[in-house]
Motif scaffolding. Sequence first.
Motif, PDB file in Angstrom:
ATOM      1  N   HIS A  38       0.725  -0.947  -0.030  1.00 20.30           N
ATOM      2  CA  HIS A  38      -0.247   0.082  -0.025  1.00 20.30           C
ATOM      3  C   HIS A  38       0.867   1.183   0.231  1.00 20.30           C
ATOM      4  N   PRO A  39       0.455   2.346  -0.747  1.00 17.95           N
ATOM      5  CA  PRO A  39       1.352   3.320  -1.078  1.00 17.95           C
ATOM      6  C   PRO A  39       1.381   4.373   0.191  1.00 17.95           C
ATOM      7  N   ASP A  40       0.483   4.070   0.872  1.00 11.53           N
ATOM      8  CA  ASP A  40       0.241   4.882   2.241  1.00 11.53           C
ATOM      9  C   ASP A  40       0.795   4.238   3.550  1.00 11.53           C
ATOM     10  N   ARG A  41       1.856   4.743   4.056  1.00  7.93           N
ATOM     11  CA  ARG A  41       2.782   4.104   4.977  1.00  7.93           C
ATOM     12  C   ARG A  41       2.214   3.699   6.186  1.00  7.93           C
ATOM     13  N   ARG A  42       1.097   4.325   6.588  1.00 10.49           N
ATOM     14  CA  ARG A  42       0.201   3.797   7.654  1.00 10.49           C
ATOM     15  C   ARG A  42      -0.820   2.568   7.241  1.00 10.49           C
ATOM     16  N   LYS A  43      -0.880   2.148   6.235  1.00  8.33           N
ATOM     17  CA  LYS A  43      -1.353   0.863   5.764  1.00  8.33           C
ATOM     18  C   LYS A  43      -0.499  -0.043   4.954  1.00  8.33           C
ATOM     19  N   GLY A  44       0.758   0.401   4.635  1.00  5.50           N
ATOM     20  CA  GLY A  44       1.664  -0.069   3.856  1.00  5.50           C
ATOM     21  C   GLY A  44       2.929  -0.822   4.666  1.00  5.50           C
ATOM     22  N   TYR A  45       3.033  -0.352   5.819  1.00  2.71           N
ATOM     23  CA  TYR A  45       4.312  -0.708   6.593  1.00  2.71           C
ATOM     24  C   TYR A  45       4.076  -1.213   8.017  1.00  2.71           C
ATOM     25  N   HIS A  46       4.641  -2.410   8.202  1.00 10.13           N
ATOM     26  CA  HIS A  46       4.344  -3.171   9.647  1.00 10.13           C
ATOM     27  C   HIS A  46       5.356  -2.527  10.466  1.00 10.13           C
ATOM     28  N   GLN A  47       5.108  -1.884  11.536  1.00 10.39           N
ATOM     29  CA  GLN A  47       6.278  -1.352  12.491  1.00 10.39           C
ATOM     30  C   GLN A  47       6.917  -2.569  13.188  1.00 10.39           C
ATOM     31  N   ASP A  48       6.059  -3.497  13.410  1.00 13.40           N
ATOM     32  CA  ASP A  48       6.333  -4.641  14.445  1.00 13.40           C
ATOM     33  C   ASP A  48       7.248  -5.419  13.897  1.00 13.40           C
ATOM     34  N   TRP A  49       7.180  -5.907  12.525  1.00 15.82           N
ATOM     35  CA  TRP A  49       8.145  -6.822  11.829  1.00 15.82           C
ATOM     36  C   TRP A  49       8.955  -6.180  10.683  1.00 15.82           C
ATOM     37  N   LYS A  50       9.015  -4.603  10.813  1.00 17.14           N
ATOM     38  CA  LYS A  50       9.578  -4.013   9.677  1.00 17.14           C
ATOM     39  C   LYS A  50       9.595  -4.559   8.268  1.00 17.14           C
ATOM     40  N   SER A  51       8.264  -4.853   7.776  1.00 17.08           N
ATOM     41  CA  SER A  51       7.896  -5.280   6.688  1.00 17.08           C
ATOM     42  C   SER A  51       6.725  -4.639   5.951  1.00 17.08           C
ATOM     43  N   LEU A  52       6.263  -4.982   4.733  1.00 12.56           N
ATOM     44  CA  LEU A  52       5.394  -4.226   3.893  1.00 12.56           C
ATOM     45  C   LEU A  52       4.367  -4.949   4.007  1.00 12.56           C
ATOM     46  N   ILE A  53       3.155  -4.354   3.842  1.00 12.68           N
ATOM     47  CA  ILE A  53       1.791  -4.803   3.839  1.00 12.68           C
ATOM     48  C   ILE A  53       1.314  -4.601   2.327  1.00 12.68           C
ATOM     49  N   PHE A  54       0.399  -5.657   2.035  1.00 11.91           N
ATOM     50  CA  PHE A  54       0.044  -5.843   0.827  1.00 11.91           C
ATOM     51  C   PHE A  54      -1.167  -4.799   0.694  1.00 11.91           C
ATOM     52  N   ASN A  55      -1.419  -4.285  -0.370  1.00 12.28           N
ATOM     53  CA  ASN A  55      -2.525  -3.318  -0.791  1.00 12.28           C
ATOM     54  C   ASN A  55      -3.721  -4.282  -1.446  1.00 12.28           C
ATOM     55  N   TYR A  56      -4.639  -4.357  -0.178  1.00 12.75           N
ATOM     56  CA  TYR A  56      -5.640  -5.058  -0.180  1.00 12.75           C
ATOM     57  C   TYR A  56      -6.892  -4.649  -0.899  1.00 12.75           C
ATOM     58  N   GLY A  57      -6.799  -3.239  -1.160  1.00  7.76           N
ATOM     59  CA  GLY A  57      -7.804  -2.761  -2.095  1.00  7.76           C
ATOM     60  C   GLY A  57      -7.567  -2.896  -3.633  1.00  7.76           C
ATOM     61  N   ARG A  58      -6.267  -3.265  -3.907  1.00  8.54           N
ATOM     62  CA  ARG A  58      -6.173  -3.388  -5.296  1.00  8.54           C
ATOM     63  C   ARG A  58      -6.524  -4.757  -6.052  1.00  8.54           C
ATOM     64  N   ASN A  59      -7.346  -4.729  -6.856  1.00 11.38           N
ATOM     65  CA  ASN A  59      -7.650  -5.871  -7.515  1.00 11.38           C
ATOM     66  C   ASN A  59      -6.510  -6.923  -7.907  1.00 11.38           C
ATOM     67  N   GLU A  60      -5.613  -6.616  -8.532  1.00  6.93           N
ATOM     68  CA  GLU A  60      -4.572  -7.327  -8.868  1.00  6.93           C
ATOM     69  C   GLU A  60      -3.862  -7.969  -7.898  1.00  6.93           C
ATOM     70  N   ILE A  61      -3.812  -7.530  -6.419  1.00  8.00           N
ATOM     71  CA  ILE A  61      -3.032  -8.154  -5.356  1.00  8.00           C
ATOM     72  C   ILE A  61      -3.873  -8.994  -5.052  1.00  8.00           C
ATOM     73  N   LYS A  62      -5.170  -8.821  -4.814  1.00 12.89           N
ATOM     74  CA  LYS A  62      -6.093  -9.772  -4.311  1.00 12.89           C
ATOM     75  C   LYS A  62      -6.167 -11.217  -5.167  1.00 12.89           C
ATOM     76  N   ALA A  63      -6.222 -10.827  -6.461  1.00 18.12           N
ATOM     77  CA  ALA A  63      -5.965 -12.161  -7.332  1.00 18.12           C
ATOM     78  C   ALA A  63      -4.749 -12.745  -7.152  1.00 18.12           C
ATOM     79  N   PHE A  64      -3.609 -11.870  -6.833  1.00 19.92           N
ATOM     80  CA  PHE A  64      -2.217 -12.645  -6.548  1.00 19.92           C
ATOM     81  C   PHE A  64      -2.296 -13.541  -5.326  1.00 19.92           C
ATOM     82  N   LEU A  65      -2.765 -13.093  -4.275  1.00 20.43           N
ATOM     83  CA  LEU A  65      -2.750 -13.592  -3.137  1.00 20.43           C
ATOM     84  C   LEU A  65      -3.670 -14.818  -3.101  1.00 20.43           C
ATOM     85  N   ILE A  66      -5.006 -14.653  -3.599  1.00 21.03           N
ATOM     86  CA  ILE A  66      -5.972 -15.800  -3.445  1.00 21.03           C
ATOM     87  C   ILE A  66      -5.341 -17.036  -4.378  1.00 21.03           C
TER      88      ILE A  66
END
Length: 635
Positions: free
Chosen positions: A269-297
Amino acid sequence: MANTKVHSLFTDFDIDLFKAGKHYRLYEKFGSHIITVDNEIGTYFAVWAPSAKKVSVIGDFNFWLAEDHQLNVRWDGSGIWEGFIPGVQKGATYKYKIENSDNNTTTEKADPFARRCEHPPKTASQVWDDDYKWKDKEWMKNRKKNNALDAPFSVYEVHLGSWKKQVEENRFLSYIELADELVAYVKEMNFTHVEFMPIMEYPYDPSWGYQLTGYFAPTSRFGYPDEFKQLVDTFHENGIGVLLDWVPSHFPSDDHGLGFFDGSHLYEHPDRRKGYHQDWKSLIFNYGRNEIKAFLISNAIFWLDQYHADGLRVDAVASMLFLDYSREEGQWEPNIYGGREYLEAIDFIKDMNATVYEAFPDVQTIAEESTSFPKVSRPIYDGGLGFGMKWMMGWMHDTLGYFQKEPVYRKHHQNELTFGLNYAFSENFMLPLSHDEVVYGKKSIVDKMPGDEWQKFANLRLLYSFMYTHPGTKLLFQGGEFGQTSEWNFEGSLDWHLLNYDVHKGAQTLVKDLNKLYKTEPALFEKQFSHEGFEWIDHSDHQNSVMSYIRKGNNEKDNLLIILNYTPIPREEYRIGLPKKGTLIEVFNSDATKYNGTGNFKTEKLSSDNKEWNGRENSIAINLPPLGMLAFKYK
């Protein structure tokens, strides 16, 4: 410069589904596929990079030169680059070199859909296919009843890298060796399922596999993809289900991974508030993007389809459900309704579960979820998230907290053991004693127990006896079954030499027999998610720290009577009320000598008295062993 041959595996319908987030077999199109074009054998490549100006395949077949094999961008605005390279064969090593015109960045990325990756610390992808011939037809045909919610479901959680070492060569076992040793062990211990901590490719060993870079590739640490299939196959041939840990919640920012993939925030996710995980210092998928949902499912479907997995344990679900998860005020933005729920992630979870169960109605998805979010394991049509089961973290926390207390204080805390039954049937709960409870200074399970060595192991046996007779399915992490005394170390091996000692051998035999009891007594599984399957006899005897209850199956004749004594003081002639008069036969005793118990409190059979107790017309007086559990059936 040589462009790749123009070729495509995508139809217009594929593209429409992909853009709509409804294509759930993307692995059949994206990635590298060995095919024949114009009578030439080679490899077709396809990658999604909509912000790219140029995409090239670089590899050991072109000296890693970007100009040799540029991919062709599709005309339909999908952002897909593709092409066919003659002569590239199985085992070829490659990456995508991606140039972005907006910010003049050039990155070299592993293939998100690669079926095999180089052995870490190397980071390239490999062209791969196999024609593995599955031998688990019988298992797949009967899997529905083995995975059913009214079937015994006892899970042995395993970290493949630390279960056992090949001592002479000081290395971990391969998939092939595990197909021999691990399968035999899990079968001997009477577990119904095994669960692997993530086996998808990951670069960093201390992440235990929870920071994935190769979502479609079993890690090359232990062998080849077809060898991992053989491991799953062998479990199935021995009547054991295989669950995989799956991590759709976050991914690492390694240069070769999914982060900033085409010079833009493509997967995260381009918004760091939704796209960055502070606990694990990792990135968070953009669940609102159709292509990402298709990738994960598609990824969830891939492991069930291509690797015959029997279920997915979904990691860190709580972190996906809430926008303020592990965030302070000002670090998150409310949803459109002003709430803290992450609506797009919730929609993704529902779509994932609906798709999985439609395609594979005989598997289970299991949520690692620690909050009071409602209906996690309820059907989507009932307003639920659609998981088959949910980890009962409250039971785990309360039960371990109780058992860590010295027995003299337990009379003040009995409600910690009984409280879980107030909500035990609000979800389809799995009782987890997982890897998370035996690391980072938390001590091993047996080392949490108070007292001398005998009391520690008696407490351990009692804990497991309570767990296996409590409603819900079961999960036990490797080493817990024989009382591993040291904390889990992902770099080491379990301390198998401990089985030379009676206390450890006794604990192992107890777990083996509890699994057998669970599998053979219908009262323990037929109604394990229903209040109809449980009835208290007495939960109020705090003073003696004793509790008793009935577990019920579909037939009354299968009912079990359970009595637990949580102190090291034997209780002579302890009276409990009975549901009816008759003769009771002992079916389990955690104090038996084969478990390294005292063996002094054997009760082969007892006849009821016509004496009112616990509000019941009939009762019975039983000698309760110290720190012990007894289970009875009516004759």
